[in-house]
Design a protein around this motif. Structure first.
Motif, PDB file in Angstrom:
ATOM      1  N   ASP A   6      -5.314  21.460   7.899  1.00  8.62           N
ATOM      2  CA  ASP A   6      -4.792  20.983   6.610  1.00  8.62           C
ATOM      3  C   ASP A   6      -4.425  22.103   5.639  1.00  8.62           C
ATOM      4  O   ASP A   6      -3.940  21.825   4.534  1.00  8.62           O
ATOM      5  CB  ASP A   6      -5.751  20.006   5.917  1.00  8.62           C
ATOM      6  N   GLN A   7      -4.623  23.368   6.018  1.00  9.61           N
ATOM      7  CA  GLN A   7      -4.154  24.448   5.150  1.00  9.61           C
ATOM      8  C   GLN A   7      -2.622  24.480   5.149  1.00  9.61           C
ATOM      9  O   GLN A   7      -1.983  24.293   6.183  1.00  9.61           O
ATOM     10  CB  GLN A   7      -4.700  25.799   5.630  1.00  9.61           C
ATOM     11  N   LYS A   8      -2.047  24.746   3.991  1.00 15.50           N
ATOM     12  CA  LYS A   8      -0.591  24.818   3.873  1.00 15.50           C
ATOM     13  C   LYS A   8      -0.073  26.095   4.513  1.00 15.50           C
ATOM     14  O   LYS A   8      -0.772  27.107   4.583  1.00 15.50           O
ATOM     15  CB  LYS A   8      -0.174  24.751   2.405  1.00 15.50           C
ATOM     16  N   ALA A   9       1.173  26.029   4.988  1.00 19.34           N
ATOM     17  CA  ALA A   9       1.767  27.188   5.648  1.00 19.34           C
ATOM     18  C   ALA A   9       3.258  27.244   5.371  1.00 19.34           C
ATOM     19  O   ALA A   9       3.888  26.225   5.065  1.00 19.34           O
ATOM     20  CB  ALA A   9       1.513  27.132   7.158  1.00 19.34           C
TER      21      ALA A   9
ATOM     22  N   ASP B 157       6.774  20.214   7.855  1.00 14.52           N
ATOM     23  CA  ASP B 157       6.800  19.024   6.986  1.00 14.52           C
ATOM     24  C   ASP B 157       8.068  18.218   7.242  1.00 14.52           C
ATOM     25  O   ASP B 157       8.045  16.982   7.242  1.00 14.52           O
ATOM     26  CB  ASP B 157       6.732  19.431   5.509  1.00 14.52           C
TER      27      ASP B 157
ATOM     28  N   VAL C 268       0.666  24.756  13.990  1.00 16.96           N
ATOM     29  CA  VAL C 268       1.243  24.506  12.667  1.00 16.96           C
ATOM     30  C   VAL C 268       2.468  23.627  12.849  1.00 16.96           C
ATOM     31  O   VAL C 268       3.343  23.937  13.672  1.00 16.96           O
ATOM     32  CB  VAL C 268       1.640  25.828  11.975  1.00 16.96           C
TER      33      VAL C 268
ATOM     34  N   THR D 169      -2.315  21.738  11.695  1.00 15.69           N
ATOM     35  CA  THR D 169      -2.696  20.381  12.108  1.00 15.69           C
ATOM     36  C   THR D 169      -3.683  20.360  13.269  1.00 15.69           C
ATOM     37  O   THR D 169      -4.315  19.334  13.520  1.00 15.69           O
ATOM     38  CB  THR D 169      -1.451  19.572  12.515  1.00 15.69           C
TER      39      THR D 169
ATOM     40  N   LYS E  35       1.998  22.825   7.742  1.00 15.98           N
ATOM     41  CA  LYS E  35       0.551  22.911   7.577  1.00 15.98           C
ATOM     42  C   LYS E  35      -0.125  23.021   8.935  1.00 15.98           C
ATOM     43  O   LYS E  35       0.462  22.677   9.976  1.00 15.98           O
ATOM     44  CB  LYS E  35       0.006  21.705   6.804  1.00 15.98           C
TER      45      LYS E  35
ATOM     46  N   ILE F  64      -0.118  31.482   6.179  1.00 16.27           N
ATOM     47  CA  ILE F  64      -1.038  30.379   5.896  1.00 16.27           C
ATOM     48  C   ILE F  64      -1.790  30.650   4.600  1.00 16.27           C
ATOM     49  O   ILE F  64      -2.304  31.754   4.388  1.00 16.27           O
ATOM     50  CB  ILE F  64      -2.044  30.199   7.049  1.00 16.27           C
ATOM     51  N   THR F  65      -1.844  29.649   3.724  1.00 15.71           N
ATOM     52  CA  THR F  65      -2.612  29.769   2.484  1.00 15.71           C
ATOM     53  C   THR F  65      -4.090  29.562   2.794  1.00 15.71           C
ATOM     54  O   THR F  65      -4.511  28.474   3.181  1.00 15.71           O
ATOM     55  CB  THR F  65      -2.145  28.739   1.444  1.00 15.71           C
TER      56      THR F  65
ATOM     57  N   THR G  17      -3.491  34.755   1.421  1.00 17.62           N
ATOM     58  CA  THR G  17      -2.752  34.243   2.579  1.00 17.62           C
ATOM     59  C   THR G  17      -3.069  35.062   3.818  1.00 17.62           C
ATOM     60  O   THR G  17      -3.545  36.200   3.742  1.00 17.62           O
ATOM     61  CB  THR G  17      -1.233  34.281   2.334  1.00 17.62           C
TER      62      THR G  17
ATOM     63  N   ASN H 187       8.377  24.635   5.066  1.00 12.51           N
ATOM     64  CA  ASN H 187       7.009  24.286   4.699  1.00 12.51           C
ATOM     65  C   ASN H 187       6.335  23.539   5.844  1.00 12.51           C
ATOM     66  O   ASN H 187       6.963  22.757   6.558  1.00 12.51           O
ATOM     67  CB  ASN H 187       6.991  23.416   3.437  1.00 12.51           C
TER      68      ASN H 187
END
Length: 286
Positions: free
Chosen positions: A150-153, A192, A189, A167, A165, A208-209, A49, A163
Motif C-alpha cells: 500500500d505504499q505509494k510509488a 493506478d 508495484v 500491492t 503502489k 517508493i514513498t 523515498t 503513479n
C-alpha cells in the motif's frame, strides 16, 4: 668599545622586534575567524523515498499444460486470443482453451508431434495480458525492511512517469541467481492507470514513498556530521561562534533530514563543516 656597545644594542633591538612580531602574529591567529556557509533549521514536510529498478511483466499470465500427441495447433506467438478460444487439440480428445483474453507469448508444442513441454519444465502454450502491466521488484535485505504493501510509488519508463503502489510483497526471500549470490525478496508495484506504449520485459525505475512527516523541524543533510563515537552532530551558530550540538535525527529526503531533538526552529547551522571547525570557533558567514 663604543662600536661593540652599539652593535650589541642593535642586536637586542632586532631580537626584541622578532619576538614582538611572533607574539603579535600568534595572538592574531587565535582571533582568526573561519568563513562558513550556513542554513536555518525550519519546519517543513519531509518525504523519505526508496529508489530501485524492476521489470515490467504482464499483470496476468496463463500457462496451459497438455499431454499426448498434438493433432491440431491453432495459434502462434503474437496471436491475440479470446477467452474460451480453442488453441490446440490432442489425439486423446484433450483441448487447450484460453481461460482469458490476451496475447500468445510462448508456443512449445508442434502439430503432429508429442507434447514433451511438461518434461522440460515448460507450458505448452502461454497467454499474457500485455495490455495491463505491473513491475516485478527484487528487493535487497535493506530495501525489504523499508517496503510495505500500500505504499505509494512513481514508476518511470519510456520517458513517462506513472503513479502506482506496492500491492504484493513475498513472505520469504529467494536465492539470487546473480554472480554475487545472496538473496532477494519479491514485491510487485501496480499502475493506478493503464500505461501506454510500455512493453513487458523492459526495466522500469520505481520510487517508493517510505515515510512522510508533516511540519517537521529539518535541516539540509549537508549540515549533519558525526563525532568520533559516530553520534550525529551539527554546529550551531550563535554570536559569531559555533557550538557543537548532539542531535537526534528522523527520516530524510534527498535534501533534508528531520531533527527530533537538539535544535529549535530558526537555529542557524553550518553547512559542510570543515575539519578545523571546533566547538567555540569564531566564524563569519560568507
Amino acid at each position: 668599545m663604543q662600536k661593540k656597545t652599539i652593535g650589541m644594542l642593535l642586536a637586542g633591538i632586532v631580537i626584541i622586534g622578532a619576538v614582538g612580531f611572533a607574539l603579535f602574529n600568534g595572538g592574531s591567529s587565535k582571533n582568526e575567524t573561519i568563513a562558513i556557509r550556513s542554513a536555518t533549521a525550519k519546519k517543513m514536510d519531509v518525504t523519505e523515498t526508496l529508489s530501485t529498478t524492476g521489470t515490467l511483466i504482464p499483470n496476468q499470465t496463463e500457462n496451459l499444460i497438455g499431454t499426448g500427441n498434438v493433432t491440431e495447433l491453432n495459434v502462434k506467438v503474437g496471436d491475440e486470443v479470446k477467452k474460451d478460444q480453442v488453441l490446440a487439440t490432442y489425439d486423446s480428445g484433450l483441448t487447450l482453451s484460453a481461460g482469458m483474453a490476451g496475447t500468445v507469448t510462448e508456443v512449445n508444442i508442434k502439430s503432429g508431434q508429442s507434447d514433451t513441454s511438461a518434461q522440460q519444465g515448460k507450458a505448452a502454450i502461454v497467454i499474457a495480458d500485455l495490455a495491463n502491466l505491473k513491475v516485478q521488484l527484487a528487493l535487497s535485505n535493506s530495501e525489504a525492511r523499508q517496503v510495505n504493501v500500500d505504499q505509494k510509488a512513481v514508476i518511470s519508463s519510456g520517458g513517462h512517469d506513472y503513479n502506482g503502489k506496492v500491492t504484493e510483497k513475498d513472505p520469504t526471500a529467494t536465492a539470487s541467481q546473480t554472480a554475487t549470490g545472496g538473496a532477494t525478496l519479491g514485491a510487485v508495484v501496480t499502475f493506478d492507470d493503464k500505461p501506454k506504449e510500455l512493453y513487458a520485459g523492459f526495466s522500469a525505475d520505481v520510487t517508493i514513498t517510505i515515510a512522510t512527516e508533516k511540519d517537521a523541524l529539518a535541516i539540509p543533510i549537508e549540515a549533519l556530521t558525526y563525532n568520533d563515537k559516530n553520534e550525529p552532530i551539527v554546529y550551531e551558530v550563535k554570536d559569531n561562534k559555533v557550538h557543537l550540538i548532539k542531535v537526534q535525527t528522523g527520516i530524510q529526503s534527498d535534501q533534508f533530514i528531520v531533527i527530533k531533538d537538539g535544535l529549535t526552529n530558526g537555529a542557524s547551522v553550518v553547512l559542510s563543516p570543515a575539519s578545523n571547525l571546533k566547538d567555540g570557533s569564531a566564524v563569519t558567514k560568507e
